[in-house]
Design a protein around this motif. Structure first.
Motif, PDB file in Angstrom:
ATOM      1  N   VAL A  31       0.826  -1.225   0.000  1.00  0.00           N
ATOM      2  CA  VAL A  31       0.000   0.000   0.000  1.00  0.00           C
ATOM      3  C   VAL A  31       0.851   1.263   0.000  1.00  0.00           C
ATOM      4  N   ASN A  32       1.954   1.254   0.727  1.00  0.00           N
ATOM      5  CA  ASN A  32       2.765   2.468   0.804  1.00  0.00           C
ATOM      6  C   ASN A  32       3.428   2.808  -0.523  1.00  0.00           C
ATOM      7  N   LEU A  34       2.202   1.962  -3.371  1.00  0.00           N
ATOM      8  CA  LEU A  34       1.098   2.396  -4.233  1.00  0.00           C
ATOM      9  C   LEU A  34       0.779   3.873  -3.974  1.00  0.00           C
ATOM     10  N   LEU A  35       0.687   4.218  -2.695  1.00  0.00           N
ATOM     11  CA  LEU A  35       0.384   5.615  -2.340  1.00  0.00           C
ATOM     12  C   LEU A  35       1.468   6.554  -2.865  1.00  0.00           C
ATOM     13  N   GLN A  36       2.695   6.110  -2.735  1.00  0.00           N
ATOM     14  CA  GLN A  36       3.806   6.926  -3.223  1.00  0.00           C
ATOM     15  C   GLN A  36       3.708   7.124  -4.748  1.00  0.00           C
ATOM     16  N   ALA A  37       3.352   6.047  -5.432  1.00  0.00           N
ATOM     17  CA  ALA A  37       3.264   6.123  -6.897  1.00  0.00           C
ATOM     18  C   ALA A  37       2.193   7.111  -7.364  1.00  0.00           C
ATOM     19  N   VAL A  38       1.130   7.270  -6.566  1.00  0.00           N
ATOM     20  CA  VAL A  38       0.070   8.205  -6.981  1.00  0.00           C
ATOM     21  C   VAL A  38       0.168   9.537  -6.236  1.00  0.00           C
ATOM     22  N   GLY A  39       1.237   9.697  -5.465  1.00  0.00           N
ATOM     23  CA  GLY A  39       1.463  10.981  -4.800  1.00  0.00           C
ATOM     24  C   GLY A  39       0.411  11.330  -3.761  1.00  0.00           C
ATOM     25  N   VAL A  40      -0.031  10.316  -3.024  1.00  0.00           N
ATOM     26  CA  VAL A  40      -1.039  10.561  -1.986  1.00  0.00           C
ATOM     27  C   VAL A  40      -0.452  10.204  -0.622  1.00  0.00           C
ATOM     28  N   LYS A  41      -0.575  11.123   0.333  1.00  0.00           N
ATOM     29  CA  LYS A  41      -0.098  10.857   1.694  1.00  0.00           C
ATOM     30  C   LYS A  41      -1.195  10.141   2.462  1.00  0.00           C
ATOM     31  N   GLU A  42      -0.783   9.188   3.300  1.00  0.00           N
ATOM     32  CA  GLU A  42      -1.790   8.447   4.048  1.00  0.00           C
ATOM     33  C   GLU A  42      -2.653   9.393   4.876  1.00  0.00           C
ATOM     34  N   SER A  43      -2.041  10.438   5.411  1.00  0.00           N
ATOM     35  CA  SER A  43      -2.779  11.372   6.265  1.00  0.00           C
ATOM     36  C   SER A  43      -3.874  12.119   5.502  1.00  0.00           C
ATOM     37  N   ALA A  44      -3.795  12.120   4.176  1.00  0.00           N
ATOM     38  CA  ALA A  44      -4.808  12.814   3.369  1.00  0.00           C
ATOM     39  C   ALA A  44      -6.044  11.957   3.136  1.00  0.00           C
ATOM     40  N   LEU A  45      -5.926  10.663   3.450  1.00  0.00           N
ATOM     41  CA  LEU A  45      -7.045   9.752   3.207  1.00  0.00           C
ATOM     42  C   LEU A  45      -8.089   9.878   4.313  1.00  0.00           C
ATOM     43  N   ALA A  46      -9.316   9.522   3.974  1.00  0.00           N
ATOM     44  CA  ALA A  46     -10.404   9.623   4.945  1.00  0.00           C
ATOM     45  C   ALA A  46     -10.410   8.429   5.914  1.00  0.00           C
ATOM     46  N   TYR A  47      -9.499   7.488   5.708  1.00  0.00           N
ATOM     47  CA  TYR A  47      -9.451   6.293   6.555  1.00  0.00           C
ATOM     48  C   TYR A  47      -8.007   5.807   6.644  1.00  0.00           C
ATOM     49  N   LYS A  48      -7.770   4.865   7.553  1.00  0.00           N
ATOM     50  CA  LYS A  48      -6.430   4.280   7.677  1.00  0.00           C
ATOM     51  C   LYS A  48      -6.265   3.146   6.658  1.00  0.00           C
ATOM     52  N   VAL A  49      -5.071   3.043   6.117  1.00  0.00           N
ATOM     53  CA  VAL A  49      -4.843   1.920   5.213  1.00  0.00           C
ATOM     54  C   VAL A  49      -4.511   0.672   6.036  1.00  0.00           C
ATOM     55  N   VAL A  57      -3.010  -6.766  -1.546  1.00  0.00           N
ATOM     56  CA  VAL A  57      -3.115  -5.694  -2.538  1.00  0.00           C
ATOM     57  C   VAL A  57      -2.461  -6.172  -3.829  1.00  0.00           C
ATOM     58  N   ARG A  58      -3.086  -5.875  -4.946  1.00  0.00           N
ATOM     59  CA  ARG A  58      -2.476  -6.177  -6.240  1.00  0.00           C
ATOM     60  C   ARG A  58      -2.992  -5.175  -7.267  1.00  0.00           C
ATOM     61  N   VAL A  59      -2.103  -4.345  -7.771  1.00  0.00           N
ATOM     62  CA  VAL A  59      -2.477  -3.314  -8.755  1.00  0.00           C
ATOM     63  C   VAL A  59      -1.370  -3.138  -9.793  1.00  0.00           C
ATOM     64  N   PRO A  60      -1.587  -3.588 -11.011  1.00  0.00           N
ATOM     65  CA  PRO A  60      -0.571  -3.383 -12.047  1.00  0.00           C
ATOM     66  C   PRO A  60      -0.453  -1.915 -12.472  1.00  0.00           C
ATOM     67  N   GLN A  61       0.730  -1.574 -12.968  1.00  0.00           N
ATOM     68  CA  GLN A  61       1.055  -0.188 -13.341  1.00  0.00           C
ATOM     69  C   GLN A  61       0.048   0.471 -14.298  1.00  0.00           C
ATOM     70  N   VAL A  80      -8.956  -0.135  -5.017  1.00  0.00           N
ATOM     71  CA  VAL A  80      -7.884  -1.120  -4.863  1.00  0.00           C
ATOM     72  C   VAL A  80      -7.011  -0.948  -3.618  1.00  0.00           C
ATOM     73  N   LEU A  81      -7.215   0.155  -2.902  1.00  0.00           N
ATOM     74  CA  LEU A  81      -6.391   0.439  -1.737  1.00  0.00           C
ATOM     75  C   LEU A  81      -6.960  -0.269  -0.504  1.00  0.00           C
ATOM     76  N   ALA A  82      -6.161  -1.133   0.125  1.00  0.00           N
ATOM     77  CA  ALA A  82      -6.664  -1.868   1.300  1.00  0.00           C
ATOM     78  C   ALA A  82      -6.893  -0.892   2.449  1.00  0.00           C
ATOM     79  N   SER A  83      -8.088  -0.958   3.019  1.00  0.00           N
ATOM     80  CA  SER A  83      -8.452  -0.020   4.077  1.00  0.00           C
ATOM     81  C   SER A  83      -8.754  -0.780   5.365  1.00  0.00           C
ATOM     82  N   SER A  84      -8.490  -0.134   6.490  1.00  0.00           N
ATOM     83  CA  SER A  84      -8.764  -0.795   7.772  1.00  0.00           C
ATOM     84  C   SER A  84     -10.265  -1.014   7.963  1.00  0.00           C
ATOM     85  N   GLN A  85     -11.083  -0.293   7.183  1.00  0.00           N
ATOM     86  CA  GLN A  85     -12.540  -0.506   7.266  1.00  0.00           C
ATOM     87  C   GLN A  85     -12.916  -1.931   6.872  1.00  0.00           C
TER      88      GLN A  85
END
Ligand SMILES: *Cc1c(COP(=O)(O)O)cnc(C)c1O
Ligand code: SF4
Length: 340
Positions: A31-32, A34-49, A57-61, A80-85
């Motif tokens: 997940v980390n 993946l987040l880095q590849a899309v330029g998203v910080k975990e803290s910006a998400l509405a939930y915990k990964v 997790v499985r996501v091809p380029q 595709v992002l695994a969430s603690s929910q």
């Protein structure tokens, strides 16, 4: 001064076609990363990964390439992002909502008249977090050898079967050689008329649509069709369009099924845009599914009322042939239940 356009050999695209397996191998599994590849910080998400999700997790380029960089609400990322929910226990959601556990044993599912579902593999190129099969053993096992022979035998003996649906997992996870062998065996069955492929691979790894695959489909005496699985208009990009054009060029009828997902496609504008974009690339909207109530996916669910309203709005805004049937699957029924 005018610069020269470099001459690209016509076949350069074809040379890369066999690399779909490499693209698959190098898919994001962390997940980390993946987040880095899309330029998203975990803290910006509405939930915990969830970095240790049981359903990995499985996501091809190529799928990541369709995401909007820096958008924590990107509708593709959220699929595709695994969430603690996913770890919440919610009443009404269970591990096997369609009662298909026996599937891990069998490779054939004969629920509806005239059509059988052939489960060729349990593997997928992408792991969609809302998948109703998320609790099934996702080992890379394939229904080849004895199991396939049993399935072929079953279909041969039942002359009421006119269509075989190649499914999974994703049937296009098999090599072209294996698919060719399956097509050849199916073509031996006299009463069989049609083969349908249910797949998400052309979206996830467009290079999977090889010339060889097109030839197998085209040359078979069986009439083929393909049902894709696209949930959002952003999944349709240029590499996908190029792949899908190869399939239109061999006159393969193309359909799409989507799942209604909260915060991903649960608004009429998005759904209308999806239908229009599908049609622009020769794909007919087929089904719009209600989420199967699988545990771990409750946060994707929307109410039946909202679903019916969305469907009604689509009917008011689109020609009838661009409105997918709002459907749900109920264990024990003779067909999918149409709600609209
Ligand atoms: C969905 C499904 C089919 C195909 O149904 P159609 O309405 O023809 O698309 C066939 N068999 C099974 C077990 C299914 O779940
Ligand atoms: S591709 Fe289909 S079967 Fe595979 S994880 Fe996604 S929804 Fe499930």
């Amino acid at each position: 001064m005018k610069t020269m356009t470099p001459i690209i050999p016509v076949s350069s695209h074809d040379c890369q076609l066999n690399s779909w397996k490499n693209t698959l191998k190098s898919a994001y599994k962390d997940v980390n990363q993946l987040l880095q590849a899309v330029g998203v910080k975990e803290s910006a998400l509405a939930y915990k990964v969830d970095s240790h999700a049981k359903f990995p997790v499985r996501v091809p380029q190529p799928y990541v390439d369709k995401m909007e960089y820096g958008n924590p609400k990107d509708p593709l990322l959220l699929q595709v992002l695994a969430s603690s929910q996913e770890n919440l226990d919610v009443v009404g959601y269970n591990k096997d909502p369609l009662k298909e556990t026996e599937l891990s044993e069998k490779s054939l599912l004969h629920k509806y008249h005239g059509r059988v579902l052939l489960i060729l593999t349990s593997a997928c190129a992408i792991h969609c977090r809302y998948c109703f099969r998320r609790h099934f053993p996702y080992q890379e096992k394939q229904a080849v050898g004895k199991k396939l022979a049993e399935a072929i035998n079953y279909i041969t003996k039942d002359s009421s079967i006119s269509e075989v649906i190649l499914s999974g997992g994703d049937p296009l996870m098999l090599s072209d050689e294996s698919l060719e062998e399956i097509y050849l065996q199916l073509a031996q069955i006299k009463h069989l008329k049609r083969v349908r492929l249910h797949t998400r691979l052309p979206i996830v790894i467009p290079q999977r649509i090889t010339s060889k695959l097109c030839n197998i489909i085209k040359q078979s005496p069986l009439k083929s069709s393909m049902v894709l699985h696209i949930n959002h208009a952003n999944e349709i990009d240029t590499p996908f369009e190029l792949a899908i054009k190869k399939l239109s060029d061999i006159n393969l009828p193309l359909f799409n099924q989507s799942v209604l997902l909260k915060n991903i496609n649960d608004n009429a504008d998005q759904l209308v845009a999806l239908s229009e974009k599908l049609f622009a690339v020769n794909i007919i909207p087929y089904y719009l599914h209600l989420l199967d109530k699988v545990s771990g996916a409750a946060h994707f669910d929307i109410s039946l009322e909202t679903a019916l309203q969305l469907s009604q709005t689509m009917r008011a805004r689109l020609p009838g042939y661009l409105v997918p049937k709002l459907a749900t699957e109920q264990a024990g029924e003779a067909a999918k239940t149409i709600l609209s």
